[in-house]
Scaffold this motif. Structure first.
Motif, PDB file in Angstrom:
ATOM      1  N   ARG A 142       0.892  -1.268   0.046  1.00  0.00           N
ATOM      2  CA  ARG A 142       0.054  -0.007  -0.109  1.00  0.00           C
ATOM      3  C   ARG A 142       0.946   1.219   0.010  1.00  0.00           C
ATOM      4  NH1 ARG A 142      -2.970  -1.051   3.920  1.00  0.00           N
ATOM      5  NH2 ARG A 142      -1.734  -0.163   5.488  1.00  0.00           N
ATOM      6  N   ASN A 143       1.932   1.384   0.794  1.00  0.00           N
ATOM      7  CA  ASN A 143       2.728   2.338   0.865  1.00  0.00           C
ATOM      8  C   ASN A 143       3.449   2.608  -0.371  1.00  0.00           C
ATOM      9  OD1 ASN A 143       2.016   2.813   3.534  1.00  0.00           O
ATOM     10  ND2 ASN A 143       3.910   2.114   4.438  1.00  0.00           N
ATOM     11  N   LEU A 144       3.996   1.501  -0.998  1.00  0.00           N
ATOM     12  CA  LEU A 144       4.879   1.598  -2.322  1.00  0.00           C
ATOM     13  C   LEU A 144       3.764   1.852  -3.357  1.00  0.00           C
ATOM     14  CD1 LEU A 144       7.580   0.869  -2.929  1.00  0.00           C
ATOM     15  CD2 LEU A 144       6.790  -1.488  -4.047  1.00  0.00           C
ATOM     16  N   GLU A 145       2.665   1.814  -3.469  1.00  0.00           N
ATOM     17  CA  GLU A 145       1.641   2.106  -4.535  1.00  0.00           C
ATOM     18  C   GLU A 145       1.463   3.548  -4.483  1.00  0.00           C
ATOM     19  OE1 GLU A 145      -1.417  -0.772  -4.926  1.00  0.00           O
ATOM     20  OE2 GLU A 145       0.162  -2.386  -5.786  1.00  0.00           O
ATOM     21  N   HIS A 146       1.266   3.878  -2.833  1.00  0.00           N
ATOM     22  CA  HIS A 146       0.859   5.347  -2.813  1.00  0.00           C
ATOM     23  C   HIS A 146       2.076   6.275  -3.339  1.00  0.00           C
ATOM     24  CE1 HIS A 146       0.185   8.962  -0.422  1.00  0.00           C
ATOM     25  NE2 HIS A 146      -1.071   8.778  -0.880  1.00  0.00           N
ATOM     26  N   GLU A 147       3.238   5.808  -2.867  1.00  0.00           N
ATOM     27  CA  GLU A 147       4.286   6.710  -3.117  1.00  0.00           C
ATOM     28  C   GLU A 147       4.737   6.635  -4.547  1.00  0.00           C
ATOM     29  OE1 GLU A 147       7.016   9.543  -2.411  1.00  0.00           O
ATOM     30  OE2 GLU A 147       5.872   8.773  -0.529  1.00  0.00           O
ATOM     31  N   VAL A 184       7.294  -2.127 -11.031  1.00  0.00           N
ATOM     32  CA  VAL A 184       8.343  -2.226 -11.670  1.00  0.00           C
ATOM     33  C   VAL A 184       9.535  -1.855 -10.664  1.00  0.00           C
ATOM     34  CG1 VAL A 184       9.843  -0.793 -13.358  1.00  0.00           C
ATOM     35  CG2 VAL A 184       7.436  -1.265 -13.699  1.00  0.00           C
ATOM     36  N   LEU A 185       9.472  -0.890  -9.909  1.00  0.00           N
ATOM     37  CA  LEU A 185      10.386  -0.774  -9.018  1.00  0.00           C
ATOM     38  C   LEU A 185      11.026  -2.050  -8.034  1.00  0.00           C
ATOM     39  CD1 LEU A 185       9.964   2.745  -7.518  1.00  0.00           C
ATOM     40  CD2 LEU A 185      11.937   2.036  -8.911  1.00  0.00           C
ATOM     41  N   ALA A 186       9.837  -2.567  -7.723  1.00  0.00           N
ATOM     42  CA  ALA A 186      10.017  -3.766  -6.578  1.00  0.00           C
ATOM     43  C   ALA A 186      10.875  -4.962  -7.427  1.00  0.00           C
ATOM     44  CB  ALA A 186       8.693  -4.319  -6.303  1.00  0.00           C
ATOM     45  N   GLU A 189       9.512  12.135   6.210  1.00  0.00           N
ATOM     46  CA  GLU A 189       8.228  12.598   6.898  1.00  0.00           C
ATOM     47  C   GLU A 189       7.161  11.590   6.034  1.00  0.00           C
ATOM     48  OE1 GLU A 189       9.202  15.943   3.875  1.00  0.00           O
ATOM     49  OE2 GLU A 189       9.997  14.932   5.700  1.00  0.00           O
ATOM     50  N   ARG A 190       7.704  10.940   4.830  1.00  0.00           N
ATOM     51  CA  ARG A 190       6.476  10.142   4.139  1.00  0.00           C
ATOM     52  C   ARG A 190       6.806   8.663   4.506  1.00  0.00           C
ATOM     53  NH1 ARG A 190       6.829  13.954  -0.898  1.00  0.00           N
ATOM     54  NH2 ARG A 190       7.932  11.871  -1.904  1.00  0.00           N
ATOM     55  N   TRP A 191       7.678   8.192   5.220  1.00  0.00           N
ATOM     56  CA  TRP A 191       8.106   6.808   5.446  1.00  0.00           C
ATOM     57  C   TRP A 191       6.907   6.089   6.213  1.00  0.00           C
ATOM     58  CZ3 TRP A 191      13.788   5.803   6.676  1.00  0.00           C
ATOM     59  CH2 TRP A 191      14.624   6.259   5.753  1.00  0.00           C
ATOM     60  N   LEU A 192       6.242   6.880   6.930  1.00  0.00           N
ATOM     61  CA  LEU A 192       5.153   6.116   7.477  1.00  0.00           C
ATOM     62  C   LEU A 192       3.929   5.748   6.753  1.00  0.00           C
ATOM     63  CD1 LEU A 192       5.101   7.848  10.915  1.00  0.00           C
ATOM     64  CD2 LEU A 192       6.162   5.796  10.550  1.00  0.00           C
ATOM     65  N   GLY A 193       3.985   6.353   5.434  1.00  0.00           N
ATOM     66  CA  GLY A 193       2.801   5.944   4.659  1.00  0.00           C
ATOM     67  C   GLY A 193       1.698   6.946   4.786  1.00  0.00           C
ATOM     68  N   VAL A 194       0.468   6.416   4.319  1.00  0.00           N
ATOM     69  CA  VAL A 194      -0.479   7.080   4.391  1.00  0.00           C
ATOM     70  C   VAL A 194      -1.489   6.648   5.330  1.00  0.00           C
ATOM     71  CG1 VAL A 194      -0.841   7.525   1.920  1.00  0.00           C
ATOM     72  CG2 VAL A 194      -1.740   5.263   2.745  1.00  0.00           C
TER      73      VAL A 194
END
Length: 74
Positions: free
Chosen positions: A8-13, A21-23, A62-67
């Protein structure tokens, strides 16, 4: 961090397509040059992989915690 939180965090970011692709392609030096998918498959914790990806892609701390997730209505 659960695996579902990682995705979820990866897709949001990075967006739903580019995140996958990144993964599959981003070599994470601090994880022995494994990709995120390889690292997860080897049993490295999702939080460790997520933070390695954040550092590699210069995601602001500040975005490492995700949404935030809205609580479900009862």
């Amino acid at each position: 961090m659960r695996l579902s939180d990682f995705w979820r965090n990866l897709e949001h970011e990075f967006g739903p397509r580019y995140s996958h692709v990144l993964a599959d392609t981003l070599s994470l030096t601090e994880l022995g040059s494994l990709t995120a998918n390889e690292a997860l498959n080897k049993g490295i914790k999702p939080k460790q992989v997520w933070e390695a990806m954040c550092r590699a892609q210069d995601v602001p701390v500040e975005r490492w915690l995700g949404v935030d997730i809205e609580p479900k209505q009862s």
